[in-house]
Design an enzyme around this catalytic site. Sequence first.
Site, PDB file in Angstrom:
ATOM      1  CG  HIS A 102      71.159  63.798  45.156  1.00 39.43           C
ATOM      2  ND1 HIS A 102      70.225  63.072  45.843  1.00 39.43           N
ATOM      3  CD2 HIS A 102      71.072  63.390  43.864  1.00 39.43           C
ATOM      4  CE1 HIS A 102      69.586  62.273  45.006  1.00 39.43           C
ATOM      5  NE2 HIS A 102      70.088  62.438  43.795  1.00 39.43           N
ATOM      6  CG  ASP A 156      72.137  59.748  42.155  1.00 34.39           C
ATOM      7  OD1 ASP A 156      70.938  59.843  42.448  1.00 34.39           O
ATOM      8  OD2 ASP A 156      72.744  60.587  41.458  1.00 34.39           O
ATOM      9  CG  ASP A 169      67.712  63.426  41.316  1.00 35.40           C
ATOM     10  OD1 ASP A 169      67.428  64.317  40.490  1.00 35.40           O
ATOM     11  OD2 ASP A 169      68.541  62.532  41.065  1.00 35.40           O
ATOM     12  CG  HIS A 204      66.172  58.808  42.451  1.00 31.47           C
ATOM     13  ND1 HIS A 204      66.557  58.935  43.756  1.00 31.47           N
ATOM     14  CD2 HIS A 204      67.039  59.548  41.741  1.00 31.47           C
ATOM     15  CE1 HIS A 204      67.603  59.723  43.840  1.00 31.47           C
ATOM     16  NE2 HIS A 204      67.927  60.116  42.620  1.00 31.47           N
TER      17      HIS A 204
END
Length: 945
Positions: free
Chosen positions: A38, A40, A162, A412
């Site tokens: 994951h 970001d 997420d 996000h």
Amino acid sequence: MSAHQSLCLSVSLSSSYFQSCPVTKPGLLNVHLVPHTHDDVGWLKTVDQYFYGDRNDIQHAGVQYILDSVVDQLLKNPDRRFIYVETSFFFRWWKQQGEEMRNTVRMLVNQGRLEFVNGGWCMSDEAATHYSSVIDQMTLGLRFLNETFGECGRPRVAWHIDPFGHAREHASMFAQMGYDGLFFGRVDYQDRDQRQKSLDQELLWRASDSLTPPMADLFTGILPNGYNPPEGFCWDQSCDDAPIRDDPDLEDYNVDDVVQRFLAIAHAQANVYKTNHIIMTMGSDFQYENANLWYKNLDKLILYVNRRQSNGSNVNLLYSTPSCYLQELHRANQTWALKTDDFFPYADDAHDFWTGYFTSRPALKRYERFSNALLQTCNQLEVLGGPVSRNGPFGKGDTLTMRKSMAVAQHHDAVSGTSKQHVANDYARRLATGWNTCQVVVSNSLSALSGSAAPRVYCDLLNISVCSFTEASPEFTVTIFNPLGRPVLWPVRLPVNGTQYSVSGPDGNHVDSQVVPVSGSTHDVRRGRGFAVNELVFEVQAPPLGFSSYYVYSIKVSKPSLNPFLRATFDPDTGLLTGLMNLETKQKIDLTQNFYWYNASDGNSSDSNQPSGAYIFRPNSSTPFVISKTTSVMQELRQVFSPWVSQVVRLYSGSRALELEWTIGPVPIDDDLGKEVITRLDTNIKSGGVFYTDSNGRELLRRRKDFRPTWDLKQSEPIAGNYYPINSRAFIMDEENQLTVVTDRSQGGSSIQNGSLEIMLHRRLLYDDVRGVAEPLNETSALFPDGLVVRGSLLLSLDPPKSAADKHRPLGQETVLQPLLSFTKGKPEFSGLQTALPPAVHLLTLSQWDSDSVLLRLEHQFQSWESQSNSQPVTINLQKLFSTLTVLGFSELNLSANQWKEDMKRFDWTPKTEKPVQKTFVDPSFWEVTLRPMEIRTFLLRVRL
């Protein structure tokens, strides 16, 4: 063509994309292990720092090394799988690869060993994003995958592991983009408990109450461990779990222990899911930088667990992907629980509601929304101006830089306001850079359309009354470009130093205007930028998808016009708002408005140690502190509530909405109290605890205080637990009256009391909320060392409920897509449309696709139930749409423009309730297309200028 490419083409043509999936074993518990990372797109480090692995003193993370390592490890075992999500990172990495490596990656993609999921430029936030920006960022990422890998690179699964709560409109968009399913990790702890008991952690989400099912139906799965591996089975270099030690001649042999623990976890997970297939996410944040650690241990885990089958074990481990797992769920031929609401608000414990980020970093939220309007204008003018817009008298420009900047901002941890301060600054810098490149396109295009090559001036600080051009000029021409597909009436406010001005419109006729002093709060926030003492105020009309020019010169005083639509009343003693009247319908309500602040928890309360922070909203008390019970009233109904809260109330002569322009900050913290500042509107509307908020700027959802539609809520936070995201509007109503509030950015809000609406405007906090960002939300800057000052506006309208949408729908679009002002002489008026679009139709996208084709999205902007006159199908003739473009032909695409509409086929799912009958609609003729309520249709037009 290679054999692998041939395989991919044959799979695609036979609609059997899933042939590359591993074989499962009927009758056994099949555990799908999904290796993933994951990544970001900015959070604790900037997006570039994350890619390069820079600033590891903040967080050890380097995406380029993850992709290098994963590709190397996939080649060592054909059974291994990996999924990748964030196209913005993959795009950066791909650019740096030679042709040999690119061919290797193409092979891995074609064989299904490397699978893209989601595929947008980022994994967008779901509370603070506007649907138009989400569609744009998904289109950008998916187009790159489509052009790079073809059909085998097209993601089948949406992967939102997420984001902190999940919007119904996102599910609707994913369904219309052709995804077969959606998986996410975060869900309210009470909701998860209930779903585990009922085996409903996998469900069918009906994401629209207007689109005909199953158009917006999306299979949705809640992952078992957020997006992390099971406890004790993390083998990344960032983890501390023991590796599998499988040599019995060496110390600490642990195979039996590892297998037993894993089998126990697998059986426990199977008890709360519905089929004999379960999924486990094997990875987490920025993992697989040394992929050998993961894959070496996963290879062993699969080997030793599956060996137990010869001794009667019913567990079968396999490398897999979300799409392969989804295929097995589809083959199970089950019926699934149906959900029609959303997954907001999200709490991970009784006192830990993630509702603060709905408002966090309000200045960045506004800048992102404003930048979206600039991007849409830039896209449109690139089309209308033709090739000269990209290379013209003002140089070479492009829209791609702005598209990428806006796409990154949808992440996000970006528009959500949940990054570190230096990362938030980077998001804003990218938006500014994008506008600089777009400005060249806009200038070139307007030069061609207006017939003037004179330099064009833009004033980007009009929100604080700064524009050196108008401040110093006794006469000038202002051009207003309208990006909407219908005419717009818009109030213009320009900083000036004169006291007597006259304005004439594009037809030469006089336009009423007024000169008012610059407010005291504006003087405060300018901090030496600009020197205007007055503002020139007048209303302009701009044609659809076009511009009007207004000539301003300094000669005489103009008297202001009165508003014939609305009337606001104020208490002569307190200066506060007391009522609102619609002069057309003769409606009248009592309406008071004030500003308050909640004392943010410092985490030292008796029932919980959870403080308020960037994510979490947790007030110490359910009763907010009023900032002032009185206000001093000045010209233009200017209200000063305190040294750090002021407001201007405006009612423009042609507007059917009352504007409340608020200015808040610096929020004082010398009392060592964090503050969450709200405005509250109290009315005599009998709302019964019910209010409505929008989902990503589109469909409206019914909310009820202390209630969730899908489980019996045990409310533990009476304020934070009732907050919802307000992306563009909220309203309360009874049988006679509806009060609608349109916002200029995403904010959090609620109706805590009957007949009341409150909206959180600003937050300044002194503690971190222990969710990873590791710094308090205490925004300062060089210009504002004492704390951030934020300005914004709310638009209030009062209407009968049956016709309220006829006002707030177009008002919402006007607020999102504000006109662009520029200054130079030229042609007085231009429209890019032959005629205005009908009121129900919104021009969502007009952008250049390639040299002779244009991407067009038309949207029906009304829900099926909200308007007697506009909630009806509307037909548009594409050949008669534009005034400067000849449409030679067109093809229809899915919403994300990465698949022909006729080729879009999705899994068919059966809800526990009655299965809907699929309806097909036929357009009246080749050139005429019909839009039904809430429908968006996407076309690729072949055009000639």
